[in-house]
Design a protein around this motif. Sequence first.
Motif, mmCIF file in Angstrom:
data_model
loop_
_atom_site.group_PDB
_atom_site.id
_atom_site.type_symbol
_atom_site.label_atom_id
_atom_site.label_comp_id
_atom_site.label_asym_id
_atom_site.label_seq_id
_atom_site.Cartn_x
_atom_site.Cartn_y
_atom_site.Cartn_z
ATOM 1 N N LYS A 54 30.036 28.484 8.912
ATOM 2 C CA LYS A 54 29.166 29.568 9.339
ATOM 3 C C LYS A 54 28.113 29.786 8.266
ATOM 4 O O LYS A 54 28.419 29.862 7.080
ATOM 5 C CB LYS A 54 29.950 30.857 9.554
ATOM 6 C CG LYS A 54 29.070 32.025 10.031
ATOM 7 C CD LYS A 54 29.874 33.288 10.239
ATOM 8 C CE LYS A 54 30.676 33.226 11.495
ATOM 9 N NZ LYS A 54 31.330 34.497 11.820
ATOM 10 N N PHE A 55 26.838 29.882 8.681
ATOM 11 C CA PHE A 55 25.754 30.041 7.739
ATOM 12 C C PHE A 55 24.899 31.238 8.139
ATOM 13 O O PHE A 55 25.186 31.934 9.106
ATOM 14 C CB PHE A 55 24.914 28.760 7.672
ATOM 15 C CG PHE A 55 25.686 27.615 7.068
ATOM 16 C CD1 PHE A 55 25.693 27.417 5.709
ATOM 17 C CD2 PHE A 55 26.435 26.767 7.875
ATOM 18 C CE1 PHE A 55 26.414 26.390 5.150
ATOM 19 C CE2 PHE A 55 27.164 25.741 7.317
ATOM 20 C CZ PHE A 55 27.151 25.545 5.949
ATOM 21 N N LYS A 56 23.865 31.474 7.372
ATOM 22 C CA LYS A 56 22.990 32.628 7.574
ATOM 23 C C LYS A 56 22.580 32.740 9.037
ATOM 24 O O LYS A 56 22.146 31.787 9.653
ATOM 25 C CB LYS A 56 21.751 32.486 6.689
ATOM 26 C CG LYS A 56 20.815 33.683 6.762
ATOM 27 C CD LYS A 56 19.640 33.481 5.819
ATOM 28 C CE LYS A 56 18.681 34.664 5.911
ATOM 29 N NZ LYS A 56 17.510 34.473 5.028
ATOM 30 N N GLY A 57 22.664 33.941 9.547
ATOM 31 C CA GLY A 57 22.309 34.200 10.931
ATOM 32 C C GLY A 57 23.509 34.171 11.855
ATOM 33 O O GLY A 57 23.401 34.478 13.035
ATOM 34 N N SER A 104 25.245 31.652 12.934
ATOM 35 C CA SER A 104 25.404 30.480 13.784
ATOM 36 C C SER A 104 26.598 29.660 13.310
ATOM 37 O O SER A 104 26.798 29.461 12.119
ATOM 38 C CB SER A 104 24.134 29.630 13.746
ATOM 39 O OG SER A 104 24.267 28.494 14.546
ATOM 40 N N GLU A 105 27.380 29.158 14.247
ATOM 41 C CA GLU A 105 28.546 28.355 13.908
ATOM 42 C C GLU A 105 28.373 26.949 14.461
ATOM 43 O O GLU A 105 27.787 26.749 15.513
ATOM 44 C CB GLU A 105 29.815 28.985 14.492
ATOM 45 C CG GLU A 105 30.173 30.318 13.872
ATOM 46 C CD GLU A 105 31.488 30.856 14.411
ATOM 47 O OE1 GLU A 105 32.039 30.226 15.335
ATOM 48 O OE2 GLU A 105 31.950 31.889 13.922
ATOM 49 N N TYR A 106 28.895 25.998 13.716
ATOM 50 C CA TYR A 106 28.856 24.619 14.182
ATOM 51 C C TYR A 106 29.985 23.844 13.539
ATOM 52 O O TYR A 106 30.471 24.159 12.454
ATOM 53 C CB TYR A 106 27.506 23.962 13.884
ATOM 54 C CG TYR A 106 27.046 24.051 12.451
ATOM 55 C CD1 TYR A 106 27.502 23.164 11.491
ATOM 56 C CD2 TYR A 106 26.131 25.032 12.073
ATOM 57 C CE1 TYR A 106 27.069 23.238 10.185
ATOM 58 C CE2 TYR A 106 25.692 25.116 10.770
ATOM 59 C CZ TYR A 106 26.160 24.220 9.824
ATOM 60 O OH TYR A 106 25.730 24.296 8.527
ATOM 61 N N TYR A 122 26.340 17.543 12.938
ATOM 62 C CA TYR A 122 26.437 18.997 12.983
ATOM 63 C C TYR A 122 26.322 19.393 14.453
ATOM 64 O O TYR A 122 25.314 19.088 15.099
ATOM 65 C CB TYR A 122 25.310 19.649 12.195
ATOM 66 C CG TYR A 122 25.275 19.307 10.719
ATOM 67 C CD1 TYR A 122 25.622 20.251 9.756
ATOM 68 C CD2 TYR A 122 24.863 18.043 10.286
ATOM 69 C CE1 TYR A 122 25.562 19.952 8.391
ATOM 70 C CE2 TYR A 122 24.801 17.727 8.933
ATOM 71 C CZ TYR A 122 25.152 18.694 7.992
ATOM 72 O OH TYR A 122 25.092 18.377 6.651
ATOM 73 N N PRO A 177 26.434 22.563 16.995
ATOM 74 C CA PRO A 177 26.520 24.003 17.226
ATOM 75 C C PRO A 177 27.542 24.336 18.303
ATOM 76 O O PRO A 177 27.754 23.567 19.246
ATOM 77 C CB PRO A 177 25.104 24.371 17.680
ATOM 78 C CG PRO A 177 24.236 23.295 17.106
ATOM 79 C CD PRO A 177 25.065 22.043 17.154
ATOM 80 N N LYS A 194 21.333 21.603 7.895
ATOM 81 C CA LYS A 194 21.962 22.909 8.128
ATOM 82 C C LYS A 194 21.001 23.860 8.845
ATOM 83 O O LYS A 194 21.402 24.598 9.755
ATOM 84 C CB LYS A 194 22.411 23.520 6.806
ATOM 85 C CG LYS A 194 23.608 22.842 6.166
ATOM 86 C CD LYS A 194 23.968 23.539 4.861
ATOM 87 C CE LYS A 194 25.192 22.926 4.206
ATOM 88 N NZ LYS A 194 25.538 23.604 2.932
ATOM 89 N N LYS A 195 19.733 23.839 8.424
ATOM 90 C CA LYS A 195 18.754 24.718 9.066
ATOM 91 C C LYS A 195 18.583 24.370 10.538
ATOM 92 O O LYS A 195 18.491 25.264 11.394
ATOM 93 C CB LYS A 195 17.415 24.624 8.339
ATOM 94 C CG LYS A 195 17.424 25.245 6.953
ATOM 95 C CD LYS A 195 16.096 25.016 6.244
ATOM 96 C CE LYS A 195 16.136 25.565 4.824
ATOM 97 N NZ LYS A 195 14.883 25.295 4.082
ATOM 98 N N ASN A 243 21.658 25.456 12.394
ATOM 99 C CA ASN A 243 21.629 26.908 12.498
ATOM 100 C C ASN A 243 20.656 27.374 13.579
ATOM 101 O O ASN A 243 20.817 28.457 14.152
ATOM 102 C CB ASN A 243 21.232 27.509 11.150
ATOM 103 C CG ASN A 243 21.641 28.960 11.005
ATOM 104 O OD1 ASN A 243 22.747 29.355 11.353
ATOM 105 N ND2 ASN A 243 20.737 29.759 10.467
#
Length: 270
Positions: free
Chosen positions: A20-23, A25-27, A48, A50, A79-80, A83
């Motif tokens: 889980k990263f900023k915002g 979003s999970e993947y 990656y 989502p 990652k971006k 996300n």
Amino acid sequence: MKLFIFSIATLFVAACAGSKFKGGSEYAYQQNVIYKTIDTQQLGGDLYIPSSPGLKPAVVVVHGGGWTNRSGDMEGVSKKLANAGFVVFNITYRLAPDDRHPAQVNDVSAALEWLYANAGKYQINPQQISGWGYSAGAHLILMAGLDRQQPPYLSSIVAGGTPADLTKWPNSPLVFKLIGKPMSDAKAAWQNASPVNHVVSNSPPVFLYHGEWDKLVEIEQMNLMAAALAAKEVTVESHTVKFLGHFATYVLAGGAEQQGIQFTRKQLAR
């Protein structure tokens, strides 16, 4: 003549699934998924995926390193993109001088075709596959995507720090390692390995970004690529990253990357 070289320390890649990263979003993250085997050599990439439901757009991401190493692992932009809701395939490919052009382009094409063939497995919309590369990776994704003769026909390409016309570096040892012959003996091969010479009228839209102070791959290269695309009336946007050089643009150009993500998203609606 300035030499094109891109060398940075490889960044750490998290190997956990369901990150889980900023915002929020999970993947899921799958490491070293093999897309091609040549004799005993396996080529793969990190996936990656989502967790959002339904079909998703995808991006094949291609690293730099002067065609001779993987000096930029592209983890940050991968990652971006994940996300932002894209399935991402961050790939490796064969390296020069052990393998010469067009081996690297063929590998990138094979990765695109593998992702297209496995679209159903990974909930990918096969009509919404794009490409992204930096430095040598930008060169390779343009070479693989500008004049594709078979699916997937890319929705768009984002290319940063692009070596667009290799003939501008006639004495470059890195281009020599890629091609295997000096330009004085193989000018046609150097021209054929240059993305500016592969633009066609139905090439995918391209977003270019480049460091203003790039002394390794001069910003002239972005301008040459943009002009070649415009000459064929292909959609192109260019962004100059102020006050940064080649390496710094890879590391610090988050604003340009966000513009590239927005551009990639916009082209899906075409």
